[in-house]
Motif scaffolding. Structure first.
Motif, PDB file in Angstrom:
ATOM      1  N   PHE A   7      -4.488 -63.310 108.093  1.00  0.00           N
ATOM      2  CA  PHE A   7      -4.293 -64.218 107.294  1.00  0.00           C
ATOM      3  C   PHE A   7      -5.094 -65.650 107.600  1.00  0.00           C
ATOM      4  CE2 PHE A   7      -1.520 -64.649 110.614  1.00  0.00           C
ATOM      5  CZ  PHE A   7      -1.526 -65.852 111.157  1.00  0.00           C
ATOM      6  N   ASP A   8      -5.089 -66.568 106.467  1.00  0.00           N
ATOM      7  CA  ASP A   8      -5.939 -67.840 106.673  1.00  0.00           C
ATOM      8  C   ASP A   8      -4.732 -68.605 107.058  1.00  0.00           C
ATOM      9  OD1 ASP A   8      -6.755 -70.347 106.249  1.00  0.00           O
ATOM     10  OD2 ASP A   8      -7.377 -70.076 103.750  1.00  0.00           O
ATOM     11  N   ALA A   9      -5.225 -68.742 108.609  1.00  0.00           N
ATOM     12  CA  ALA A   9      -4.318 -69.473 109.640  1.00  0.00           C
ATOM     13  C   ALA A   9      -4.158 -71.082 109.272  1.00  0.00           C
ATOM     14  CB  ALA A   9      -4.861 -69.553 111.076  1.00  0.00           C
ATOM     15  N   GLU A  10      -5.634 -71.618 108.585  1.00  0.00           N
ATOM     16  CA  GLU A  10      -5.692 -72.878 108.320  1.00  0.00           C
ATOM     17  C   GLU A  10      -4.739 -73.489 107.273  1.00  0.00           C
ATOM     18  OE1 GLU A  10      -8.774 -76.302 106.822  1.00  0.00           O
ATOM     19  OE2 GLU A  10      -9.449 -74.455 107.162  1.00  0.00           O
ATOM     20  N   ALA A  11      -4.766 -72.267 106.294  1.00  0.00           N
ATOM     21  CA  ALA A  11      -3.460 -72.596 105.065  1.00  0.00           C
ATOM     22  C   ALA A  11      -2.295 -72.735 105.544  1.00  0.00           C
ATOM     23  CB  ALA A  11      -3.988 -71.665 104.033  1.00  0.00           C
ATOM     24  N   VAL A  12      -1.876 -71.499 106.368  1.00  0.00           N
ATOM     25  CA  VAL A  12      -0.588 -71.072 106.900  1.00  0.00           C
ATOM     26  C   VAL A  12       0.071 -72.415 107.727  1.00  0.00           C
ATOM     27  CG1 VAL A  12       0.905 -69.592 108.601  1.00  0.00           C
ATOM     28  CG2 VAL A  12      -0.548 -68.660 106.798  1.00  0.00           C
ATOM     29  N   PHE A  13      -0.807 -72.898 108.783  1.00  0.00           N
ATOM     30  CA  PHE A  13      -0.259 -73.880 109.366  1.00  0.00           C
ATOM     31  C   PHE A  13      -0.553 -75.214 108.840  1.00  0.00           C
ATOM     32  CE2 PHE A  13      -2.469 -71.496 113.110  1.00  0.00           C
ATOM     33  CZ  PHE A  13      -1.165 -70.572 113.317  1.00  0.00           C
ATOM     34  N   ALA A  14      -1.150 -75.606 107.929  1.00  0.00           N
ATOM     35  CA  ALA A  14      -1.091 -76.674 106.933  1.00  0.00           C
ATOM     36  C   ALA A  14       0.264 -76.733 106.103  1.00  0.00           C
ATOM     37  CB  ALA A  14      -2.298 -76.916 105.678  1.00  0.00           C
ATOM     38  N   ALA A  15       0.686 -75.479 105.533  1.00  0.00           N
ATOM     39  CA  ALA A  15       1.911 -75.350 104.917  1.00  0.00           C
ATOM     40  C   ALA A  15       3.016 -75.527 105.912  1.00  0.00           C
ATOM     41  CB  ALA A  15       2.000 -73.958 104.388  1.00  0.00           C
ATOM     42  N   CYS A  16       3.066 -75.119 107.187  1.00  0.00           N
ATOM     43  CA  CYS A  16       4.064 -75.385 108.285  1.00  0.00           C
ATOM     44  C   CYS A  16       4.484 -76.919 108.373  1.00  0.00           C
ATOM     45  CB  CYS A  16       3.703 -74.690 109.418  1.00  0.00           C
ATOM     46  SG  CYS A  16       4.062 -72.951 109.517  1.00  0.00           S
ATOM     47  N   VAL A  17       3.247 -77.504 108.374  1.00  0.00           N
ATOM     48  CA  VAL A  17       3.429 -79.234 108.544  1.00  0.00           C
ATOM     49  C   VAL A  17       3.678 -79.878 107.358  1.00  0.00           C
ATOM     50  CG1 VAL A  17       2.002 -81.236 108.770  1.00  0.00           C
ATOM     51  CG2 VAL A  17       1.273 -79.167 110.001  1.00  0.00           C
ATOM     52  N   GLU A  18       3.540 -79.221 106.101  1.00  0.00           N
ATOM     53  CA  GLU A  18       3.903 -79.719 104.832  1.00  0.00           C
ATOM     54  C   GLU A  18       5.329 -79.655 104.691  1.00  0.00           C
ATOM     55  OE1 GLU A  18       3.444 -79.239  99.996  1.00  0.00           O
ATOM     56  OE2 GLU A  18       2.108 -78.136 101.464  1.00  0.00           O
ATOM     57  N   HIS A  19       5.860 -78.565 104.821  1.00  0.00           N
ATOM     58  CA  HIS A  19       7.295 -77.815 104.601  1.00  0.00           C
ATOM     59  C   HIS A  19       8.151 -78.213 105.764  1.00  0.00           C
ATOM     60  CE1 HIS A  19       6.298 -76.654 100.580  1.00  0.00           C
ATOM     61  NE2 HIS A  19       5.406 -75.833 101.389  1.00  0.00           N
ATOM     62  N   ASP A  20       7.802 -78.732 107.146  1.00  0.00           N
ATOM     63  CA  ASP A  20       8.368 -79.130 108.238  1.00  0.00           C
ATOM     64  C   ASP A  20       9.066 -77.858 108.833  1.00  0.00           C
ATOM     65  OD1 ASP A  20       9.046 -80.956 110.070  1.00  0.00           O
ATOM     66  OD2 ASP A  20      10.792 -81.518 109.023  1.00  0.00           O
ATOM     67  N   VAL A  21       8.091 -76.722 108.909  1.00  0.00           N
ATOM     68  CA  VAL A  21       8.317 -75.447 109.628  1.00  0.00           C
ATOM     69  C   VAL A  21       7.654 -75.594 110.859  1.00  0.00           C
ATOM     70  CG1 VAL A  21       8.137 -72.949 109.513  1.00  0.00           C
ATOM     71  CG2 VAL A  21       8.849 -74.305 107.356  1.00  0.00           C
ATOM     72  N   ALA A  22       8.519 -75.103 111.950  1.00  0.00           N
ATOM     73  CA  ALA A  22       8.042 -74.949 113.357  1.00  0.00           C
ATOM     74  C   ALA A  22       7.302 -73.511 113.459  1.00  0.00           C
ATOM     75  CB  ALA A  22       9.332 -74.926 114.301  1.00  0.00           C
ATOM     76  N   LEU A  73      -1.567 -76.817 116.883  1.00  0.00           N
ATOM     77  CA  LEU A  73      -1.464 -78.046 117.588  1.00  0.00           C
ATOM     78  C   LEU A  73      -2.382 -78.955 116.747  1.00  0.00           C
ATOM     79  CD1 LEU A  73      -0.321 -79.571 119.929  1.00  0.00           C
ATOM     80  CD2 LEU A  73      -2.225 -78.720 121.170  1.00  0.00           C
ATOM     81  N   GLU A  74      -3.471 -78.718 116.635  1.00  0.00           N
ATOM     82  CA  GLU A  74      -4.497 -79.482 115.886  1.00  0.00           C
ATOM     83  C   GLU A  74      -4.051 -80.004 114.356  1.00  0.00           C
ATOM     84  OE1 GLU A  74      -7.831 -81.917 115.514  1.00  0.00           O
ATOM     85  OE2 GLU A  74      -7.114 -81.088 117.363  1.00  0.00           O
ATOM     86  N   ALA A  75      -3.473 -79.014 113.987  1.00  0.00           N
ATOM     87  CA  ALA A  75      -2.930 -79.161 112.677  1.00  0.00           C
ATOM     88  C   ALA A  75      -1.842 -80.070 112.467  1.00  0.00           C
ATOM     89  CB  ALA A  75      -2.683 -77.855 111.865  1.00  0.00           C
ATOM     90  N   GLY A  76      -0.967 -80.385 113.510  1.00  0.00           N
ATOM     91  CA  GLY A  76       0.082 -81.293 113.656  1.00  0.00           C
ATOM     92  C   GLY A  76       1.497 -80.520 113.569  1.00  0.00           C
ATOM     93  N   CYS A  77       1.519 -79.179 113.779  1.00  0.00           N
ATOM     94  CA  CYS A  77       2.680 -78.354 113.744  1.00  0.00           C
ATOM     95  C   CYS A  77       3.555 -78.790 114.463  1.00  0.00           C
ATOM     96  CB  CYS A  77       2.252 -76.925 113.837  1.00  0.00           C
ATOM     97  SG  CYS A  77       1.321 -76.296 112.599  1.00  0.00           S
ATOM     98  N   LEU A  78       4.953 -78.591 114.494  1.00  0.00           N
ATOM     99  CA  LEU A  78       5.910 -78.358 115.283  1.00  0.00           C
ATOM    100  C   LEU A  78       6.071 -77.189 115.771  1.00  0.00           C
ATOM    101  CD1 LEU A  78       8.756 -80.194 113.163  1.00  0.00           C
ATOM    102  CD2 LEU A  78       7.443 -81.062 115.466  1.00  0.00           C
TER     103      LEU A  78
END
Length: 361
Positions: free
Chosen positions: A272-287, A308-313
């Motif tokens: 999957f597109d990890a950049e898009a998935v982790f950006a969505a996790c940051v946007e929607h506050d999903v850990a 981690l670099e994307a800013g995820c929880l």
């Protein structure tokens, strides 16, 4: 299979007490130590079965049988477990327990400081789905380990191979959880949760009405893991955008080794597109879950670094299917510490009120 009406054991058998343990506590402690190091299931079962046999018996009957040498007349008690009981009744530390304790230690070095900061575990299973122990046993072990909270996340209906819970069974489970919490008081809380399947179109495998009754929801892909990358990305993005999703579970679905007693080989990562998935996790506050099962190590290190670099929880979870596996958190903490993940970005280091406020946003 279902143990939904099992009698609960009594709490208060300290897992790490310095004093000699009673016979039931000694048997449970041995089972725990065997389980955490992935011993054969039959060995673990022997000690848990012996403990279950002793539970309804009075202390004097157990002592009388130990002194008379008649413990093995009881169902589920063999020579090894009888020896443990006899030593415990006499106030001795059983030799087998002493050996296991001597060999015990962190399952993975380097994460001890972070492990001490974890307040709970957000991904656990009971024998209501594909776990091996009753909810009560999982809960009391978590209490003994010093957790402040644990989320019970049995599987959702579509995962029939794992005995996923229908809405009716989940409703009954919520009532059991209320009863356990009433019994335990304020020092620990068993939270209501689910590991909900992410469906092929990105929907969640449970009704909104039921999801709304829960404290926290882990969403995971369990089917069609080899789906084409673009389709898998759309599927994951839809699930992450669902307001009920709190944690993205074992996001690649990989197995670095076969799971004991099941598949003999590993399993490749989903694409999957990890950049898009982790950006969505940051946007929607999903850990993003760091799954601590040693056969998973999911996500791979490069993806944890990217998140981690994307800013995820993050959430460091055991994905325990048995009481001893609650200690798998050592593995996840070691990985997180090595990669320098700040404790404040790991949601299960948060106090329970902060965790629940985040999960119910």
């Amino acid at each position: 299979m279902a143990r939904e009406s099992d009698k609960s054991p009594e709490p208060g058998t300290g897992i790490e007490s310095g004093a000699p343990l009673g016979p039931v506590a000694a048997l449970r402690r041995i089972a725990f130590l065997l389980e955490r190091r992935l011993a054969e299931t039959y060995k673990v079962k022997a000690f848990r079965s012996a403990a279950a046999t002793l539970l309804p018996l009075g202390e004097e009957e157990v002592r009388r049988r130990a002194e008379a040498g008649t413990l093995q007349e009881l169902p589920g008690i063999g020579a090894s477990t009888a020896g443990v009981i006899t030593d415990a009744v006499a106030g001795k530390v059983p030799a087998y327990l002493a050996k296991l304790e001597q060999e015990a230690g962190p399952l993975a070095p380097g994460g001890e400081e972070l492990r001490a900061q974890l307040r709970g575990d957000l991904h656990t299973h009971s024998d209501w789905s594909d776990g091996g122990s009753p909810i009560e046993e999982m809960t009391f072990t978590a209490v003994e380990l010093g957790h402040e909270y644990v989320v019970l996340t049995d599987h959702s209906p579509r995962l029939k191979v794992a005995n996923g819970l229908s809405a009716e069974r989940l409703t009954r489970q919520l009532e059991v959880i209320d009863g356990i919490n009433a019994h335990l008081g304020d020092s620990f809380r068993l939270l209501k949760g689910i590991e909900v399947d992410i469906l092929d179109d990105g929907g969640l495998d449970q009704s909104d009405e039921m999801l709304a009754r829960l404290d926290l929801r882990v969403a995971s892909v369990h089917s069609k893991l080899r789906m084409e990358s673009a389709a898998m990305t759309r599927r994951m993005l839809a699930a992450i955008a669902n307001p009920f999703t709190n944690v993205l579970g074992h996001c690649t679905g990989r197995m670095v080794t076969g799971r004991q007693g099941q598949r003999k080989t590993g399993r490749p990562e989903s694409e999957f597109d990890a950049e898009a998935v982790f950006a969505a996790c940051v946007e929607h506050d999903v850990a993003v879950e760091i799954n601590s099962r040693p056969e998973r190590r999911d996500p791979p290190t490069r993806l944890i670094e990217q998140a981690l670099e994307a800013g995820c929880l993050f959430s460091i979870d055991s994905d325990a299917h048995a009481p001893g596996q609650l200690d798998f958190l050592d593995h996840g903490c070691a990985r997180a510490a090595e990669l320098g993940i700040p404790a404040e970005r790991i949601v299960n280091t948060w106090p329970i009120d902060d965790l629940l406020a985040w999960a119910s946003r």
